[in-house]
Motif scaffolding. Structure first.
Motif, PDB file in Angstrom:
ATOM      1  N   PHE A  12      -5.606  -6.421   6.518  1.00 12.65           N
ATOM      2  CA  PHE A  12      -6.244  -5.886   5.321  1.00 12.65           C
ATOM      3  C   PHE A  12      -6.525  -4.396   5.481  1.00 12.65           C
ATOM      4  CE2 PHE A  12     -10.126  -4.472   3.244  1.00 12.65           C
ATOM      5  CZ  PHE A  12      -9.780  -4.660   1.912  1.00 12.65           C
ATOM      6  N   LEU A  13      -7.114  -4.014   6.603  1.00  5.21           N
ATOM      7  CA  LEU A  13      -7.454  -2.602   6.818  1.00  5.21           C
ATOM      8  C   LEU A  13      -6.223  -1.708   6.792  1.00  5.21           C
ATOM      9  CD1 LEU A  13     -10.307  -2.650   9.470  1.00  5.21           C
ATOM     10  CD2 LEU A  13     -10.447  -2.022   7.063  1.00  5.21           C
ATOM     11  N   ARG A  14      -5.151  -2.159   7.387  1.00  4.00           N
ATOM     12  CA  ARG A  14      -3.923  -1.350   7.374  1.00  4.00           C
ATOM     13  C   ARG A  14      -3.430  -1.128   5.937  1.00  4.00           C
ATOM     14  NH1 ARG A  14      -2.988  -4.350  12.160  1.00  4.00           N
ATOM     15  NH2 ARG A  14      -2.849  -2.963  13.951  1.00  4.00           N
ATOM     16  N   MET A  17      -6.051   1.074   3.926  1.00  4.28           N
ATOM     17  CA  MET A  17      -6.017   2.481   4.321  1.00  4.28           C
ATOM     18  C   MET A  17      -4.712   3.152   3.879  1.00  4.28           C
ATOM     19  SD  MET A  17      -8.952   3.004   5.380  1.00  4.28           S
ATOM     20  CE  MET A  17      -8.725   4.699   5.857  1.00  4.28           C
ATOM     21  N   GLU A  18      -3.630   2.416   3.826  1.00  5.95           N
ATOM     22  CA  GLU A  18      -2.364   2.971   3.350  1.00  5.95           C
ATOM     23  C   GLU A  18      -2.471   3.394   1.887  1.00  5.95           C
ATOM     24  OE1 GLU A  18       2.192   1.442   2.403  1.00  5.95           O
ATOM     25  OE2 GLU A  18       0.900   0.227   3.693  1.00  5.95           O
ATOM     26  N   SER A  58       3.136  -4.618   1.181  1.00 10.81           N
ATOM     27  CA  SER A  58       2.486  -3.356   0.832  1.00 10.81           C
ATOM     28  C   SER A  58       2.564  -3.061  -0.668  1.00 10.81           C
ATOM     29  CB  SER A  58       3.121  -2.211   1.611  1.00 10.81           C
ATOM     30  OG  SER A  58       2.523  -0.986   1.271  1.00 10.81           O
ATOM     31  N   GLU A  59       3.726  -3.262  -1.269  1.00  9.06           N
ATOM     32  CA  GLU A  59       3.889  -2.969  -2.687  1.00  9.06           C
ATOM     33  C   GLU A  59       3.042  -3.903  -3.557  1.00  9.06           C
ATOM     34  OE1 GLU A  59       7.437  -3.094  -5.982  1.00  9.06           O
ATOM     35  OE2 GLU A  59       7.956  -2.473  -3.949  1.00  9.06           O
ATOM     36  N   ALA A  60       3.051  -5.187  -3.231  1.00 11.22           N
ATOM     37  CA  ALA A  60       2.265  -6.156  -3.994  1.00 11.22           C
ATOM     38  C   ALA A  60       0.768  -5.894  -3.819  1.00 11.22           C
ATOM     39  CB  ALA A  60       2.610  -7.583  -3.563  1.00 11.22           C
ATOM     40  N   PHE A  61       0.354  -5.529  -2.610  1.00  6.33           N
ATOM     41  CA  PHE A  61      -1.046  -5.204  -2.373  1.00  6.33           C
ATOM     42  C   PHE A  61      -1.456  -4.015  -3.233  1.00  6.33           C
ATOM     43  CE2 PHE A  61      -4.430  -2.840  -0.348  1.00  6.33           C
ATOM     44  CZ  PHE A  61      -5.356  -3.831  -0.034  1.00  6.33           C
TER      45      PHE A  61
END
Length: 113
Positions: A12-14, A17-18, A58-61
């Motif tokens: 989650f943090l990665r 933060m991205e 990453s994209e969906a997040f």
């Protein structure tokens, strides 16, 4: 925190933060003051963590986080609707579009360098 909980938290943090800088710009574009921005970003982070789905890439997040942020901003603005210093929805939309356009322009310039 150990084992799977630790790995979930790290994941989650990665992701957070991205995407936090662009998420912060988006939230800022919909609000009036920096103080509101900081408070709201804390609320957004809490909601994202509580509802985090570890299957998101990453994209969906990013899409999901922007949706959550938008809903948190709408709730925040609704709760403060009685304040005479609040802009109308049309002004907020114009500001959001302007910031988005400028952000894209700056990103394109950065890539050209």
């Amino acid at each position: 925190m150990t084992g799977p909980d630790h790995e979930l938290h790290d994941q989650f943090l990665r992701l957070f933060m991205e995407h936090e800088p662009s998420l912060r710009v988006y939230v800022r574009s919909l609000l009036v003051t920096g103080e509101d921005e900081n408070d709201l970003m804390q609320d957004v982070a809490v909601v994202l963590w509580r509802k985090f789905d570890p299957t998101l890439d990453s994209e969906a997040f990013c899409r999901w986080a922007f949706g959550v942020a938008r809903m948190e901003v709408l709730t925040f603005r609704r709760d403060r609707a009685r304040d005479r210093l609040q802009f109308g929805e049309d002004i907020h939309q114009l500001l959001a579009e302007t910031v988005h356009d400028q952000s894209n322009h700056l990103e394109a310039e950065r890539r050209a360098l």
